[in-house]
Enzyme design. Structure first.
Site, mmCIF file in Angstrom:
data_model
loop_
_atom_site.group_PDB
_atom_site.id
_atom_site.type_symbol
_atom_site.label_atom_id
_atom_site.label_comp_id
_atom_site.label_asym_id
_atom_site.label_seq_id
_atom_site.Cartn_x
_atom_site.Cartn_y
_atom_site.Cartn_z
ATOM 1 N N ILE A 107 68.183 -17.827 -45.676
ATOM 2 C CA ILE A 107 68.771 -17.395 -46.939
ATOM 3 C C ILE A 107 67.767 -16.481 -47.628
ATOM 4 O O ILE A 107 66.595 -16.835 -47.777
ATOM 5 C CB ILE A 107 69.085 -18.588 -47.858
ATOM 6 C CG1 ILE A 107 69.836 -19.681 -47.102
ATOM 7 C CG2 ILE A 107 69.864 -18.123 -49.086
ATOM 8 C CD1 ILE A 107 71.165 -19.274 -46.546
ATOM 9 N N CYS A 108 68.195 -15.292 -48.006
ATOM 10 C CA CYS A 108 67.373 -14.363 -48.791
ATOM 11 C C CYS A 108 66.029 -14.109 -48.088
ATOM 12 O O CYS A 108 66.001 -13.728 -46.928
ATOM 13 C CB CYS A 108 67.197 -14.925 -50.206
ATOM 14 S SG CYS A 108 66.590 -13.743 -51.426
ATOM 15 N N THR A 109 64.915 -14.336 -48.791
ATOM 16 C CA THR A 109 63.591 -14.038 -48.231
ATOM 17 C C THR A 109 63.138 -15.057 -47.195
ATOM 18 O O THR A 109 62.043 -14.925 -46.641
ATOM 19 C CB THR A 109 62.537 -13.950 -49.341
ATOM 20 O OG1 THR A 109 62.567 -15.151 -50.122
ATOM 21 C CG2 THR A 109 62.809 -12.761 -50.258
#
Length: 332
Positions: A107-109
Site C-alpha cells: 500500500i502506498c510507500t
C-alpha cells in the site's frame, strides 16, 4: 458452500500510515458480511505493538517469524520510507513472509519495502505519485507506472496513495470472489468499484526540477507570465533568440518533451488552478490560453482521464452536488 478461509498477513511498523491498515481491513471485514472468510493477522518484525503516523498505538498479533503461510501478504507504507533507507530487519521480514505467501501487495510507500527486499525486480509497479520518480531512480530494474491506482504483475500488487489501498483490496476481493460480491462491498462502504482517471488527478503536472538551461528557464518564465499569449514554436524561438529547430532539440535533450507539449502543461496547470478558485471551465480555458472549452476538455481527458467540469466537481468542495454530474457536464 462455506468459503475457504483466506489468511491476510499485514506487515506493520512504527510510523506506518493508519489508513494503509484500516482501509483494506475494512474492505476484507465487509467482504466477510457478504460471505467471504478473510482472517487478518497484524504482524510486526518483533511482535511488539507499533505507533502509527497519527500517534495511535496498534496491537500486533504476532511476530513475522511466527507467521506460517499467509494467502496474502499486505505491506503498509509510511511517510519516512521514501526519504530514508529501509530498515534491513523490515525488508528481511517482508522477503521471508513473501516467500511463504500466495500473493504479495504493498500500500502506498510500502512499495519501497518490497523494492528493498528485492521483490519488485523486473516488475511493473506503482506508489504514491509524489514518490514515483524517487522509486524509479532508486530501483532502476523496475518499471514504475506513475499514474496507476494499482498495478498487478503476476502475484505481486502495488498501489498508489493511502486510499488506493481500498481500491486494491476491492480488486483482491473481486479476484477471490467475483465482481458481484466485490460490488456489494463497494456499495456498502460507499466507494467506487473503479474510479475514473489515475493518480494524475491529484498530482501537479510539471513535476521535477526547473529547467537547468537558461534558455529553457526563459521559455518557462515567458509562458507562465502570460499563458494566454501567442506561444507558438516560432514565437517562443524568436523570444529567446534561437531557431525553432534548436529550441526543439534543447527541450528533447533536457526535458524529453517538445516546446508545444511543455506550453500545454503550463496552460493545463493554470487551468486547474483557475477551476480550483471557482472559475467556470469556459473562463479557465480562455484565461489559461486554450482556444476553446473543447480543447481544454481534450487536454483534461488526455492528462487526467476526466473532463474539466468533472474535475472541478470532485475537488472544489466536499459538499454534495445539487444535481448529477452528467447534468453538470452537459451545461459546462
Amino acid at each position: 458452500m462455506t468459503p475457504k478461509p483466506h489468511t491476510v498477513g499485514v506487515l506493520v511498523f512504527d510510523d506506518m500510515k493508519m489508513l494503509d491498515l484500516s482501509g483494506p481491513a475494512e474492505v476484507f471485514s465487509e467482504a466477510n458480511r457478504f460471505g467471504a472468510d478473510y482472517r487478518l493477522t497484524v504482524v510486526s518484525v518483533s511482535g511488539a505493538p507499533v505507533r502509527t503516523s497519527i500517534g495511535l498505538r496498534v496491537p500486533v498479533d504476532t511476530d513475522a517469524a511466527s507467521v506460517s503461510e499467509p494467502d496474502t501478504l499486505l505491506v503498509v507504507g509510511g511517510d519516512l520510507l521514501p526519504g530514508f533507507p529501509v530498515d534491513p530487519d523490515l525488508s528481511t521480514a517482508a522477503k521471508r513472509l513473501a516467500e511463504r505467501a500466495g500473493r504479495v501487495a504493498s500500500i502506498c510507500t510500502g512499495a519501497f519495502i518490497l523494492a528493498a527486499a528485492g521483490l519488485l525486480d523486473g516488475k511493473r509497479v506503482t506508489t504514491h505519485w509524489q514518490h514515483t520518480t524517487l522509486l524509479a531512480r532508486g530501483y532502476p530494474s523496475m518499471r514504475v507506472e506513475p499514474d496507476a491506482i494499482f498495478v498487478k504483475d503476476g502475484t505481486t500488487y502495488t498501489s498508489a496513495g493511502v486510499t488506493a489501498g481500498i481500491d486494491l483490496a476491492l480488486a483482491l476481493v473481486e479476484e477471490d470472489h467475483g465482481p458481484d460480491l466485490a460490488r456489494g462491498v463497494a456499495r456498502s462502504l460507499v466507494v467506487f468499484m473503479q474510479r475514473s482517471g489515475g493518480q494524475s488527478q491529484f498530482s501537479a503536472s510539471l513535476q521535477g526540477p526547473a529547467p537547468r538551461t537558461p534558455v529553457l528557464r526563459l521559455v518557462q518564465d515567458l509562458v507562465q507570465a502570460d499563458p494566454s499569449a501567442d506561444h507558438s514554436l516560432d514565437s517562443l524561438a524568436a523570444g529567446v533568440r534561437v531557431s525553432p529547430r534548436h529550441l526543439t532539440r534543447m527541450f528533447r535533450a533536457e526535458l524529453d518533451t517538445t516546446p508545444m507539449k511543455y506550453v500545454e502543461l503550463i496552460r493545463f496547470d493554470r487551468a486547474k488552478a483557475l477551476l480550483d478558485s471557482g472559475h467556470t471551465a469556459t473562463e479557465a480555458a480562455s484565461l489559461s490560453g486554450f482556444p476553446s472549452y473543447e480543447s481544454l476538455r481534450r487536454a483534461f481527458v488526455r492528462h487526467l482521464g476526466v473532463s474539466p467540469t468533472r474535475y472541478q466537481h470532485r475537488f472544489a468542495t466536499t459538499r454534495p452536488a445539487s444535481r448529477p454530474e452528467r447534468d453538470i457536464e452537459e451545461k459546462a
